[in-house]
Design a protein around this motif. Structure first.
Motif, PDB file in Angstrom:
ATOM      1  N   CYS A  47      80.558  62.146 135.244  1.00  0.00           N
ATOM      2  CA  CYS A  47      82.009  62.021 136.109  1.00  0.00           C
ATOM      3  C   CYS A  47      82.606  63.142 136.761  1.00  0.00           C
ATOM      4  CB  CYS A  47      83.136  60.904 136.451  1.00  0.00           C
ATOM      5  SG  CYS A  47      83.463  60.794 134.724  1.00  0.00           S
ATOM      6  N   TYR A  48      82.714  63.928 135.417  1.00  0.00           N
ATOM      7  CA  TYR A  48      83.061  65.121 135.719  1.00  0.00           C
ATOM      8  C   TYR A  48      81.835  66.299 135.418  1.00  0.00           C
ATOM      9  CZ  TYR A  48      83.706  65.253 130.369  1.00  0.00           C
ATOM     10  OH  TYR A  48      83.791  65.071 129.243  1.00  0.00           O
ATOM     11  N   ASP A  49      82.823  67.562 135.743  1.00  0.00           N
ATOM     12  CA  ASP A  49      81.209  68.718 135.346  1.00  0.00           C
ATOM     13  C   ASP A  49      83.474  70.036 134.561  1.00  0.00           C
ATOM     14  OD1 ASP A  49      79.654  70.994 135.550  1.00  0.00           O
ATOM     15  OD2 ASP A  49      81.040  71.803 137.511  1.00  0.00           O
ATOM     16  N   VAL A  50      82.172  70.245 133.720  1.00  0.00           N
ATOM     17  CA  VAL A  50      83.287  71.481 132.505  1.00  0.00           C
ATOM     18  C   VAL A  50      83.357  72.588 133.031  1.00  0.00           C
ATOM     19  CG1 VAL A  50      84.215  72.339 130.497  1.00  0.00           C
ATOM     20  CG2 VAL A  50      83.100  70.057 130.634  1.00  0.00           C
ATOM     21  N   ASN A  51      84.522  73.213 133.448  1.00  0.00           N
ATOM     22  CA  ASN A  51      84.519  74.610 134.529  1.00  0.00           C
ATOM     23  C   ASN A  51      85.147  75.432 132.771  1.00  0.00           C
ATOM     24  OD1 ASN A  51      86.548  72.627 136.609  1.00  0.00           O
ATOM     25  ND2 ASN A  51      84.517  73.561 136.480  1.00  0.00           N
ATOM     26  N   TYR A  52      86.132  75.161 132.031  1.00  0.00           N
ATOM     27  CA  TYR A  52      86.460  75.481 130.930  1.00  0.00           C
ATOM     28  C   TYR A  52      87.106  75.766 129.582  1.00  0.00           C
ATOM     29  CZ  TYR A  52      89.946  79.414 129.459  1.00  0.00           C
ATOM     30  OH  TYR A  52      91.208  80.122 128.269  1.00  0.00           O
ATOM     31  N   TYR A  53      86.304  75.255 129.121  1.00  0.00           N
ATOM     32  CA  TYR A  53      86.650  75.163 127.604  1.00  0.00           C
ATOM     33  C   TYR A  53      88.242  76.940 126.841  1.00  0.00           C
ATOM     34  CZ  TYR A  53      83.192  71.763 127.241  1.00  0.00           C
ATOM     35  OH  TYR A  53      82.599  71.057 126.580  1.00  0.00           O
ATOM     36  N   HIS A  54      88.661  76.208 126.006  1.00  0.00           N
ATOM     37  CA  HIS A  54      89.545  77.290 125.333  1.00  0.00           C
ATOM     38  C   HIS A  54      90.090  76.364 123.185  1.00  0.00           C
ATOM     39  CE1 HIS A  54      93.395  78.964 123.843  1.00  0.00           C
ATOM     40  NE2 HIS A  54      92.235  79.803 123.059  1.00  0.00           N
ATOM     41  N   LEU A  55      88.768  76.669 123.002  1.00  0.00           N
ATOM     42  CA  LEU A  55      89.036  76.228 121.559  1.00  0.00           C
ATOM     43  C   LEU A  55      89.358  77.615 120.905  1.00  0.00           C
ATOM     44  CD1 LEU A  55      87.229  74.228 119.824  1.00  0.00           C
ATOM     45  CD2 LEU A  55      85.823  76.126 119.277  1.00  0.00           C
ATOM     46  N   ASP A  56      90.440  76.736 120.110  1.00  0.00           N
ATOM     47  CA  ASP A  56      91.284  77.264 119.589  1.00  0.00           C
ATOM     48  C   ASP A  56      91.453  76.695 118.000  1.00  0.00           C
ATOM     49  OD1 ASP A  56      93.782  78.190 118.189  1.00  0.00           O
ATOM     50  OD2 ASP A  56      95.121  78.505 119.652  1.00  0.00           O
ATOM     51  N   VAL A  57      90.991  77.383 116.731  1.00  0.00           N
ATOM     52  CA  VAL A  57      91.131  76.646 115.522  1.00  0.00           C
ATOM     53  C   VAL A  57      91.208  77.759 114.411  1.00  0.00           C
ATOM     54  CG1 VAL A  57      89.835  75.215 115.621  1.00  0.00           C
ATOM     55  CG2 VAL A  57      88.466  77.653 115.341  1.00  0.00           C
ATOM     56  N   LYS A  58      91.768  76.996 113.639  1.00  0.00           N
ATOM     57  CA  LYS A  58      92.156  78.004 111.850  1.00  0.00           C
ATOM     58  C   LYS A  58      91.285  76.949 110.646  1.00  0.00           C
ATOM     59  CE  LYS A  58      95.435  78.490 109.280  1.00  0.00           C
ATOM     60  NZ  LYS A  58      97.313  78.307 108.629  1.00  0.00           N
ATOM     61  N   VAL A  59      90.118  78.086 110.205  1.00  0.00           N
ATOM     62  CA  VAL A  59      89.990  77.985 109.711  1.00  0.00           C
ATOM     63  C   VAL A  59      89.926  77.656 108.093  1.00  0.00           C
ATOM     64  CG1 VAL A  59      87.107  77.940 108.320  1.00  0.00           C
ATOM     65  CG2 VAL A  59      87.630  78.701 110.932  1.00  0.00           C
ATOM     66  N   ASP A  60      90.585  76.381 107.188  1.00  0.00           N
ATOM     67  CA  ASP A  60      90.505  76.969 105.644  1.00  0.00           C
ATOM     68  C   ASP A  60      89.533  76.705 104.526  1.00  0.00           C
ATOM     69  OD1 ASP A  60      91.613  75.736 103.456  1.00  0.00           O
ATOM     70  OD2 ASP A  60      92.653  74.442 103.944  1.00  0.00           O
ATOM     71  N   ILE A  61      89.210  77.782 104.653  1.00  0.00           N
ATOM     72  CA  ILE A  61      87.621  78.682 103.726  1.00  0.00           C
ATOM     73  C   ILE A  61      87.922  77.721 102.274  1.00  0.00           C
ATOM     74  CG2 ILE A  61      86.192  80.014 102.761  1.00  0.00           C
ATOM     75  CD1 ILE A  61      87.545  81.828 105.321  1.00  0.00           C
ATOM     76  N   PRO A  62      89.273  77.509 101.987  1.00  0.00           N
ATOM     77  CA  PRO A  62      88.455  77.434 100.240  1.00  0.00           C
ATOM     78  C   PRO A  62      88.772  75.738 100.191  1.00  0.00           C
ATOM     79  CG  PRO A  62      90.948  78.402 100.649  1.00  0.00           C
ATOM     80  CD  PRO A  62      89.984  78.831 101.812  1.00  0.00           C
ATOM     81  N   ASN A  63      89.468  75.006 101.477  1.00  0.00           N
ATOM     82  CA  ASN A  63      89.168  73.223 101.417  1.00  0.00           C
ATOM     83  C   ASN A  63      87.686  73.303 102.672  1.00  0.00           C
ATOM     84  OD1 ASN A  63      91.584  72.095  99.698  1.00  0.00           O
ATOM     85  ND2 ASN A  63      92.767  73.708 101.417  1.00  0.00           N
ATOM     86  N   ARG A  64      86.848  74.278 103.124  1.00  0.00           N
ATOM     87  CA  ARG A  64      86.359  74.017 103.732  1.00  0.00           C
ATOM     88  C   ARG A  64      86.738  72.876 104.847  1.00  0.00           C
ATOM     89  NH1 ARG A  64      80.590  74.090 100.219  1.00  0.00           N
ATOM     90  NH2 ARG A  64      81.366  76.354  99.080  1.00  0.00           N
ATOM     91  N   ALA A  65      87.571  72.913 105.692  1.00  0.00           N
ATOM     92  CA  ALA A  65      88.576  72.598 106.473  1.00  0.00           C
ATOM     93  C   ALA A  65      88.397  73.589 108.003  1.00  0.00           C
ATOM     94  CB  ALA A  65      88.925  72.338 106.249  1.00  0.00           C
ATOM     95  N   ILE A  66      88.588  72.355 108.673  1.00  0.00           N
ATOM     96  CA  ILE A  66      89.322  73.189 109.847  1.00  0.00           C
ATOM     97  C   ILE A  66      90.044  72.639 110.859  1.00  0.00           C
ATOM     98  CG2 ILE A  66      87.199  74.751 111.197  1.00  0.00           C
ATOM     99  CD1 ILE A  66      85.989  72.708 112.609  1.00  0.00           C
ATOM    100  N   ALA A  67      91.103  72.818 111.830  1.00  0.00           N
ATOM    101  CA  ALA A  67      92.282  72.174 112.282  1.00  0.00           C
ATOM    102  C   ALA A  67      92.227  72.713 113.494  1.00  0.00           C
ATOM    103  CB  ALA A  67      93.584  72.305 111.565  1.00  0.00           C
ATOM    104  N   GLY A  68      92.492  72.308 114.699  1.00  0.00           N
ATOM    105  CA  GLY A  68      92.791  73.539 115.927  1.00  0.00           C
ATOM    106  C   GLY A  68      92.819  72.327 116.688  1.00  0.00           C
ATOM    107  N   SER A  69      92.230  72.950 117.938  1.00  0.00           N
ATOM    108  CA  SER A  69      91.866  71.960 119.564  1.00  0.00           C
ATOM    109  C   SER A  69      91.312  72.442 120.595  1.00  0.00           C
ATOM    110  CB  SER A  69      93.381  72.022 120.156  1.00  0.00           C
ATOM    111  OG  SER A  69      93.767  73.129 120.767  1.00  0.00           O
ATOM    112  N   ASN A  70      90.700  71.957 121.709  1.00  0.00           N
ATOM    113  CA  ASN A  70      90.299  72.089 122.938  1.00  0.00           C
ATOM    114  C   ASN A  70      90.261  71.567 123.665  1.00  0.00           C
ATOM    115  OD1 ASN A  70      87.683  74.032 124.213  1.00  0.00           O
ATOM    116  ND2 ASN A  70      86.259  71.800 123.618  1.00  0.00           N
ATOM    117  N   LEU A  71      91.340  72.837 124.683  1.00  0.00           N
ATOM    118  CA  LEU A  71      91.400  72.834 126.126  1.00  0.00           C
ATOM    119  C   LEU A  71      90.451  72.155 127.004  1.00  0.00           C
ATOM    120  CD1 LEU A  71      93.488  72.336 128.441  1.00  0.00           C
ATOM    121  CD2 LEU A  71      93.759  75.308 128.694  1.00  0.00           C
TER     122      LEU A  71
END
Length: 561
Positions: A47-71
């Motif tokens: 039902c939808y066609d993707v035109n654009y992503y903005h993936l915005d993440v921070k990588v926490d290497i010591p904890n092997r974790a990520i946090a952020g967003s995707n538009l």
């Protein structure tokens, strides 16, 4: 005949080569509800066609974790109030935002179902943003399993990469995780400790100094990209710049190598890169991503065809970590990872299979590109010798075609058997100019597009004027080889037929005549005279180097069936 011990050793050495970028679980025909949710293009996804992503993440290497967003910006292809996107369930959704409001959602396995407060009308442009966090799946054997590859370089510094072909990009970021929908363009923003760099696809637009000792790298991809190609690479990198003048002008080339390798990397990477661009532009047409440039990024894993940012881990060696699986010596004249993964820029990235079941399209043509590289520099016979030498790694265990709509690819034979098949198709066409035009034509017709089995076979059939449907059906959709069954009658006349599973299987094959030259004879699944006189049971010979078939020469009597 080689001993079983030798054969087992040969397969063990070859397995990494034809398993390069192999897809997780490819030998398993079982599938689950989670596979269907990821593999099927349901109305909640179409039902939808993707035109654009903005993936915005921070990588926490010591904890092997990520946090952020995707538009996620999209165009509605139908009226809808609910859609599905994908994110592995070991990652937490913090919230989903739409025009300042938080949207309700439900999760089932790795699928996320979002309800909108109003009907999204067909043709409308809209967007929502997914905020998420957690510890993404760890890849213990990248690139053959997927996820984050957390490593340390020899200087004790973090060295991190992603690789998720087959497993799915939603293993680490939220998206519409189906190969049929490639986003038109994308901004990839990755924040990492300031002592390190992040290298992603496309071109570096800017960097931003953040609080807490982090730097954000903003990479923009101007062309369509499939989800599994989106990558991050974090390390103590040094940038070595290069360029190549190709069919569309000057192509910018960047090598991102570990600081410890900066003095030995350039000459090896530059020679192999320019050689492969020269050879493959000759065969396939212009490199498909001039706007985004060409990069090789050093990784601890062997390699992956990440579009415009190819992961490279072959340790600056020719061959595959110094080995030549073909046994001809030609495989040790060039760097396997650079040639193979660069070949995917045309077949896999430019031309992308809509469904994982058709991944044979990516791997068959790209394996074949290795021999085309050899042919360009060392001649056609050398290329055919290479392909023939690779046959010992073919298992004929399962069809090359996988199971559609459930995220399942076919046999690992899609590499070596696929390359052999392409050479056989070329031999049948028997016109190298036409074959070259077909290879370039595929990359023109399906430029930056997604395809399926019918698209590829249909194009080759139309462009060659030969019906290749039964041939591809047998070699791609069945695991066994067609067998040429031959018999001689009491007068010495030769009769033959194909024994094959494909419907009405018909295929020409080159048979040696008494003058020592080969004649192309079209054979069906019914016994017919072959039309070559003077041959005997002992002198009968087919072109074994260019035709991968079974052969059964029977007694001097007419079979009843």
């Amino acid at each position: 005949m080689k001993s079983n011990t030798f054969f087992a050793l040969a397969l063990a050495l070859l397995f990494p080569i034809f398993s390069q970028a192999q897809l997780p679980g490819f030998t398993n025909d079982q599938h689950t509800r989670a596979d269907s949710l990821r593999g099927t293009l349901t109305p909640l996804r179409s039902c939808y066609d993707v035109n654009y992503y903005h993936l915005d993440v921070k990588v926490d290497i010591p904890n092997r974790a990520i946090a952020g967003s995707n538009l996620i910006q999209f165009t509605a292809t139908e009226d809808f109030e609910k859609l599905q996107f994908d994110l592995f369930d070991d990652l937490k959704i913090d919230y989903i935002q739409y025009h300042g409001e938080k949207l309700p959602y439900k999760r089932e396995f790795n699928a996320v179902f979002v309800a909108f407060p109003k009907t999204i009308k067909k043709g409308s442009l809209d967007a929502f943003q997914v905020f998420y966090s957690g510890r993404p799946r760890q890849a213990n054997r990248a690139p053959w399993d997927g996820g984050f590859d957390w490593k340390i370089d020899s200087q004790g510094k973090p060295w991190v990469a992603t690789a998720c072909q087959g497993l799915g990009a939603s293993a680490w970021w939220p998206n519409k995780d189906h190969q049929s929908d490639e986003v038109d363009s994308m901004l990839i923003s990755v924040a990492v400790p300031s002592a390190l760099m992040n290298i992603s696809n496309g071109r570096l637009r800017s960097t931003e100094k953040l609080k807490g000792g982090y730097t954000k790298y903003n990479w923009f991809v101007a062309n369509p990209i499939n989800n599994y190609n989106v990558a991050l690479n974090i390390g103590d990198y040094v940038n070595l710049k290069d360029s190549y003048t190709g069919e569309k002008g000057v192509l910018d080339i960047d090598y991102y190598v570990l600081r410890e390798n900066k003095d030995r990397a350039f000459n090896h990477l530059s020679k192999n890169t320019k050689d492969v661009l020269q050879a493959l532009e000759h065969w396939f047409g212009p490199y498909p991503w001039y706007e985004d440039g060409y990069k090789l990024v050093e990784t601890s894993h062997l390699g992956m065809e990440h579009q415009s940012a190819i992961a490279y881990g072959n340790k600056y060696m020719n061959g595959y970590l110094g080995r030549d699986g073909s046994g001809t010596g030609y495989g040790n004249k060039w760097d396997f990872i650079i040639i193979h993964e660069s070949g995917h820029e045309w077949f896999g990235n430019n031309i992308t299979a809509k469904d994982l079941a058709d991944m044979w399209i990516h791997e068959s043509f790209t394996n074949y590109s290795e021999s085309l590289f050899i042919e360009y520099f060392y001649g056609k016979q050398a290329a055919q010798d290479y392909l023939y030498g690779n046959r010992k790694g073919i298992l004929n265990d399962r069809p090359l075609y996988g199971i559609p709509n459930v995220n399942k690819s076919g046999s690992g034979d899609m590499y070596l058997k696929g390359g052999v098949l392409m050479n056989q198709v070329r031999t049948i066409i028997n016109d190298d100019r036409k074959w070259s035009a077909i290879l370039r034509g595929l990359n023109t017709k399906f430029y930056h597009k997604t395809v399926d089995y019918k698209d590829i076979v249909g194009y080759i059939t139309a462009a060659s004027g030969i019906d290749f449907n039964p041939i591809f059906e047998q070699y791609v959709r069945f695991k066994t080889l067609p067998t040429l069954e031959v018999y001689f009658d009491q007068e010495g006349k030769i009769y033959g037929r194909w024994n094959a599973e494909a419907t009405n299987f018909t295929m020409p094959i080159a048979i040696q005549n008494t003058n020592g030259s080969y004649e192309m004879v079209t054979i069906t699944n019914k016994y017919r005279p072959l039309g070559i006189s003077g041959l005997t049971k002992n002198s009968f010979k087919i072109d074994e180097q260019n035709f991968y078939v079974g052969l059964l020469i029977q007694d001097f009597q007419y079979p009843k069936k």
